[in-house]
Design a protein around this motif. Structure first.
Motif, short mmCIF file in Angstrom:
data_model
loop_
_atom_site.label_atom_id
_atom_site.label_comp_id
_atom_site.label_asym_id
_atom_site.label_seq_id
_atom_site.Cartn_x
_atom_site.Cartn_y
_atom_site.Cartn_z
N THR A 74 11.18 1.04 14.62
CA THR A 74 11.64 2.33 15.13
C THR A 74 10.44 3.23 15.41
OG1 THR A 74 13.58 2.17 13.71
CG2 THR A 74 13.12 4.32 14.64
N ASP A 75 10.43 3.85 16.56
CA ASP A 75 9.35 4.80 16.83
C ASP A 75 9.63 6.11 16.11
OD1 ASP A 75 10.35 6.93 19.09
OD2 ASP A 75 11.34 4.98 19.30
N LEU A 76 8.60 6.89 15.90
CA LEU A 76 8.68 8.11 15.12
C LEU A 76 9.69 9.11 15.70
CD1 LEU A 76 7.53 9.69 12.70
CD2 LEU A 76 5.75 10.54 14.23
N GLU A 77 9.67 9.30 17.00
CA GLU A 77 10.57 10.26 17.65
C GLU A 77 12.04 9.90 17.43
OE1 GLU A 77 11.31 13.79 19.65
OE2 GLU A 77 9.41 13.00 18.92
N GLY B 157 0.80 -1.22 0.00
CA GLY B 157 0.00 0.00 0.00
C GLY B 157 0.83 1.26 0.00
N GLY B 158 2.16 1.11 0.00
CA GLY B 158 3.03 2.27 -0.05
C GLY B 158 3.32 2.93 1.29
N PHE B 159 3.06 2.23 2.40
CA PHE B 159 3.23 2.86 3.71
C PHE B 159 4.41 2.33 4.52
CE2 PHE B 159 -1.33 3.09 2.77
CZ PHE B 159 -1.46 4.46 2.67
N CYS B 160 4.76 1.08 4.33
CA CYS B 160 5.74 0.47 5.24
C CYS B 160 7.18 0.85 4.91
CB CYS B 160 5.60 -1.05 5.23
SG CYS B 160 6.10 -1.85 3.70
N GLY B 161 7.48 1.20 3.67
CA GLY B 161 8.82 1.60 3.28
C GLY B 161 9.68 0.47 2.74
N ALA B 162 9.19 -0.75 2.79
CA ALA B 162 10.00 -1.91 2.38
C ALA B 162 10.40 -1.88 0.91
CB ALA B 162 9.25 -3.20 2.69
N CYS B 163 9.57 -1.30 0.07
CA CYS B 163 9.84 -1.30 -1.37
C CYS B 163 10.34 0.04 -1.89
CB CYS B 163 8.57 -1.70 -2.12
SG CYS B 163 7.27 -0.45 -2.06
N GLY C 185 16.11 -4.27 8.49
CA GLY C 185 16.24 -4.69 7.10
C GLY C 185 14.93 -4.67 6.35
N TYR C 186 13.83 -4.69 7.05
CA TYR C 186 12.52 -4.73 6.41
C TYR C 186 12.14 -3.37 5.82
CZ TYR C 186 7.47 -5.13 5.94
OH TYR C 186 6.19 -5.10 5.46
N CYS C 187 12.17 -2.34 6.62
CA CYS C 187 11.74 -1.01 6.17
C CYS C 187 12.91 -0.04 6.04
CB CYS C 187 10.68 -0.45 7.10
SG CYS C 187 11.20 -0.37 8.82
N THR C 188 14.11 -0.57 5.97
CA THR C 188 15.31 0.27 5.92
C THR C 188 15.27 1.25 4.76
OG1 THR C 188 16.62 -1.45 6.98
CG2 THR C 188 17.83 0.23 5.76
N ALA C 189 14.89 0.79 3.59
CA ALA C 189 14.89 1.66 2.41
C ALA C 189 13.99 2.88 2.62
CB ALA C 189 14.46 0.88 1.16
N GLY C 190 12.82 2.67 3.20
CA GLY C 190 11.91 3.79 3.44
C GLY C 190 12.50 4.83 4.36
N LYS C 191 13.15 4.35 5.42
CA LYS C 191 13.76 5.28 6.38
C LYS C 191 14.95 6.01 5.76
CE LYS C 191 13.63 2.01 9.68
NZ LYS C 191 13.83 1.31 10.93
N VAL C 192 15.80 5.26 5.09
CA VAL C 192 17.02 5.85 4.51
C VAL C 192 16.67 6.85 3.41
CG1 VAL C 192 19.08 5.33 3.13
CG2 VAL C 192 18.55 3.95 5.15
N TYR D 93 6.94 14.81 7.47
CA TYR D 93 7.40 14.11 6.28
C TYR D 93 7.43 12.60 6.50
CZ TYR D 93 10.00 13.04 2.06
OH TYR D 93 10.37 12.53 0.85
N VAL D 94 7.86 12.15 7.67
CA VAL D 94 8.05 10.70 7.89
C VAL D 94 6.88 10.02 8.60
CG1 VAL D 94 10.56 10.84 7.84
CG2 VAL D 94 9.38 10.98 10.03
N LYS D 95 5.90 10.77 9.06
CA LYS D 95 4.84 10.13 9.84
C LYS D 95 3.97 9.20 9.00
CE LYS D 95 1.54 13.95 9.75
NZ LYS D 95 1.00 15.03 10.56
N ALA D 96 3.99 9.34 7.69
CA ALA D 96 3.22 8.42 6.84
C ALA D 96 3.87 7.03 6.79
CB ALA D 96 3.10 8.99 5.44
N LEU D 97 5.17 6.97 7.06
CA LEU D 97 5.83 5.67 7.13
C LEU D 97 5.32 4.94 8.36
CD1 LEU D 97 9.60 6.47 6.44
CD2 LEU D 97 8.06 5.21 4.95
#
Length: 158
Positions: free
Chosen positions: A135-138, A40-46, A98-105, A126-130
């Motif tokens: 990792t917690d948002l803060e 759905g475009g939210f987790c950052g994995a892709c 390793g799962y959502c690393t790409a989204g965060k980076v 900007y990042v709250k949609a992830l």
């Protein structure tokens, strides 16, 4: 369908069906950092960089990326920007699963490219949609702020 792109610095032709997601096509082409998550475009994995902007590749039809520049985490890990981001994340205590690393980076990368220092609230917005699972948002916001500070110190030295 043959789709010419630049993938991780190399001009190639992707072979895909027009309705196939870019995530699936990239994974078939050996980009193992492009993971299937929420679809759905939210987790950052892709998440990838498409023409230097982070996008969820699970939401992009492969047929629309003709002549685009695509960068995956497989390639990005070799850059100075990645080292800076990871240094900031480590300082904040972020453990990458390793799962959502790409989204965060790639989110951090996009924020670091802003012409002026963003406020904490702008980074949070900007990042709250992830929805990173490890990792917690803060803490993520702190990691991005640390990465920006590290980048600024490096730029002052050069």
């Amino acid at each position: 369908m043959k789709i010419p792109v630049t993938l991780n610095g190399n001009k190639i032709i992707l072979d895909a069906h027009a309705d196939e997601t870019l995530m699936k096509v990239l994974h078939k082409n050996g980009c193992t950092s492009v993971k299937s998550g929420c679809s759905g475009g939210f987790c950052g994995a892709c998440t990838i960089l498409l023409d230097d902007r982070p996008v969820a590749s699970c939401k992009i039809p492969a047929g629309i990326v003709r002549n685009s520049d695509i960068v995956t985490l497989d390639y990005f890990v070799k850059t100075e920007e990645y080292i800076t981001i990871i240094s900031g994340f480590q300082k904040a205590g972020i453990k990458l699963c390793g799962y959502c690393t790409a989204g965060k980076v790639f989110s951090a990368y996009q924020i670091m490219k802003m012409p002026k220092m963003p406020t904490r609230q702008e980074i949070t917005d900007y990042v709250k949609a992830l929805s990173p699972c490890c990792t917690d948002l803060e803490t993520l916001v702190n990691g991005i702020i640390y990465a920006i500070q590290i980048s600024n110190k490096r730029q002052k030295r050069t």
